[in-house]
Write a protein that holds these residues in place. Structure first.
Motif, PDB file in Angstrom:
ATOM      1  N   GLN A  46       0.885  -1.170   0.000  1.00 22.86           N
ATOM      2  CA  GLN A  46       0.000   0.000   0.000  1.00 22.86           C
ATOM      3  C   GLN A  46       0.921   1.218   0.000  1.00 22.86           C
ATOM      4  O   GLN A  46       2.140   1.071   0.120  1.00 22.86           O
ATOM      5  CB  GLN A  46      -0.900   0.025   1.249  1.00 22.86           C
ATOM      6  N   GLY A  47       0.357   2.404  -0.081  1.00 18.18           N
ATOM      7  CA  GLY A  47       1.194   3.600  -0.038  1.00 18.18           C
ATOM      8  C   GLY A  47       1.917   3.749   1.287  1.00 18.18           C
ATOM      9  O   GLY A  47       3.012   4.287   1.350  1.00 18.18           O
ATOM     10  N   ASP A  48       1.311   3.234   2.347  1.00 17.33           N
ATOM     11  CA  ASP A  48       1.894   3.373   3.681  1.00 17.33           C
ATOM     12  C   ASP A  48       2.267   2.034   4.306  1.00 17.33           C
ATOM     13  O   ASP A  48       2.444   1.935   5.520  1.00 17.33           O
ATOM     14  CB  ASP A  48       0.930   4.127   4.596  1.00 17.33           C
ATOM     15  N   ALA A  49       2.376   1.002   3.499  1.00 12.55           N
ATOM     16  CA  ALA A  49       2.728  -0.328   4.013  1.00 12.55           C
ATOM     17  C   ALA A  49       3.680  -1.036   3.047  1.00 12.55           C
ATOM     18  O   ALA A  49       3.528  -0.942   1.837  1.00 12.55           O
ATOM     19  CB  ALA A  49       1.472  -1.166   4.217  1.00 12.55           C
ATOM     20  N   LEU A  50       4.668  -1.710   3.632  1.00  2.00           N
ATOM     21  CA  LEU A  50       5.673  -2.417   2.848  1.00  2.00           C
ATOM     22  C   LEU A  50       5.814  -3.838   3.358  1.00  2.00           C
ATOM     23  O   LEU A  50       5.526  -4.124   4.520  1.00  2.00           O
ATOM     24  CB  LEU A  50       7.038  -1.721   2.996  1.00  2.00           C
ATOM     25  N   MET A  51       6.281  -4.716   2.497  1.00  2.00           N
ATOM     26  CA  MET A  51       6.701  -6.042   2.922  1.00  2.00           C
ATOM     27  C   MET A  51       8.212  -6.064   2.733  1.00  2.00           C
ATOM     28  O   MET A  51       8.706  -5.864   1.626  1.00  2.00           O
ATOM     29  CB  MET A  51       6.051  -7.157   2.126  1.00  2.00           C
ATOM     30  N   ARG A  58       4.203  -1.114   8.594  1.00  2.00           N
ATOM     31  CA  ARG A  58       3.289   0.010   8.371  1.00  2.00           C
ATOM     32  C   ARG A  58       4.013   1.275   8.774  1.00  2.00           C
ATOM     33  O   ARG A  58       4.638   1.332   9.833  1.00  2.00           O
ATOM     34  CB  ARG A  58       2.039  -0.180   9.231  1.00  2.00           C
ATOM     35  N   LEU A  59       3.964   2.309   7.929  1.00  2.00           N
ATOM     36  CA  LEU A  59       4.634   3.571   8.243  1.00  2.00           C
ATOM     37  C   LEU A  59       3.986   4.219   9.461  1.00  2.00           C
ATOM     38  O   LEU A  59       2.763   4.321   9.554  1.00  2.00           O
ATOM     39  CB  LEU A  59       4.578   4.523   7.055  1.00  2.00           C
ATOM     40  N   LEU A  66      -6.412   4.005   0.481  1.00  2.00           N
ATOM     41  CA  LEU A  66      -6.450   2.577   0.178  1.00  2.00           C
ATOM     42  C   LEU A  66      -6.740   2.335  -1.300  1.00  2.00           C
ATOM     43  O   LEU A  66      -7.365   3.154  -1.970  1.00  2.00           O
ATOM     44  CB  LEU A  66      -7.520   1.895   1.026  1.00  2.00           C
ATOM     45  N   ARG A  67      -6.281   1.179  -1.770  1.00  2.00           N
ATOM     46  CA  ARG A  67      -6.552   0.784  -3.154  1.00  2.00           C
ATOM     47  C   ARG A  67      -7.756  -0.152  -3.187  1.00  2.00           C
ATOM     48  O   ARG A  67      -8.215  -0.631  -2.164  1.00  2.00           O
ATOM     49  CB  ARG A  67      -5.336   0.052  -3.737  1.00  2.00           C
ATOM     50  N   ARG A  84       0.865   3.924  -3.671  1.00  2.00           N
ATOM     51  CA  ARG A  84       1.623   2.674  -3.654  1.00  2.00           C
ATOM     52  C   ARG A  84       2.731   2.695  -4.706  1.00  2.00           C
ATOM     53  O   ARG A  84       3.855   2.303  -4.451  1.00  2.00           O
ATOM     54  CB  ARG A  84       0.714   1.465  -3.894  1.00  2.00           C
ATOM     55  N   LYS A  85       2.422   3.217  -5.878  1.00  2.97           N
ATOM     56  CA  LYS A  85       3.428   3.302  -6.945  1.00  2.97           C
ATOM     57  C   LYS A  85       4.579   4.213  -6.534  1.00  2.97           C
ATOM     58  O   LYS A  85       5.743   3.895  -6.751  1.00  2.97           O
ATOM     59  CB  LYS A  85       2.795   3.797  -8.237  1.00  2.97           C
TER      60      LYS A  85
END
Length: 164
Positions: A46-51, A58-59, A66-67, A84-85
């Motif tokens: 997501q724009g504020d979440a990474l794996m 989560r930032l 959200l998407r 997210r991009k």
């Protein structure tokens, strides 16, 4: 009878060169300064979440829209895709990552942390570039008409309202 070199003898130098190339040091994975994270294993979910290396982060200092299928309206979905991009582009361009955990997790079990990419805070960058907002007590309404904050602006609730 004159002997000529066999094709195997001609190929020997090429085979040795190929074997040496395979043994030579390869380009090292970009890694974090604080944790053993290969940046090749960073994915913006997501724009504020990474794996990051299979761990969800989560930032702590940014809240992005959200998407689909989680967005509440088309505007949030489009903004979420762009956020997210942007997060993915910033992570891909980085050479170093620093994850500063707050020691907390969110309702989905994601680690809440600040993420620094080449020393720049990802959350701050997303907020400054307009892809996210600061988390607050009252959640940001990505679906609210933008025009409500502008005096005498027409009320725009849907894409079809733009043609009026």
């Amino acid at each position: 009878m004159i002997q000529t070199r066999t094709s195997a003898a001609l190929l020997a130098p090429a085979l040795v060169a190929a074997a040496l190339a395979a043994c030579s040091p390869r380009e090292e994975a970009r890694t974090s300064s604080r944790t053993d994270v290969a940046l090749n294993d960073v994915q913006a979910t997501q724009g504020d979440a990474l794996m990051i290396n299979g761990k969800h982060v989560r930032l702590a200092n940014a809240e992005a829209p959200l998407r689909t299928p989680y967005a509440r309206c088309w505007a949030e979905s489009i903004a979420g895709r762009e956020a997210r991009k942007r997060a993915a582009d910033l992570a891909t361009a980085a050479n170093e990552i620093d994850i500063q955990s707050t020691g907390k997790t969110d309702e989905y079990g994601r680690t809440i942390a600040k993420v620094l990419l080449d020393g720049l805070d990802l959350g701050d960058s997303l907020v400054q570039d307009g892809y996210a907002v600061r988390p607050g007590a009252e959640p940001f309404d990505w679906c609210a008409p933008v025009s409500t904050n502008i005096e005498n602006a027409p009320n725009i609730n849907a894409l079809s309202d733009l043609g009026r």
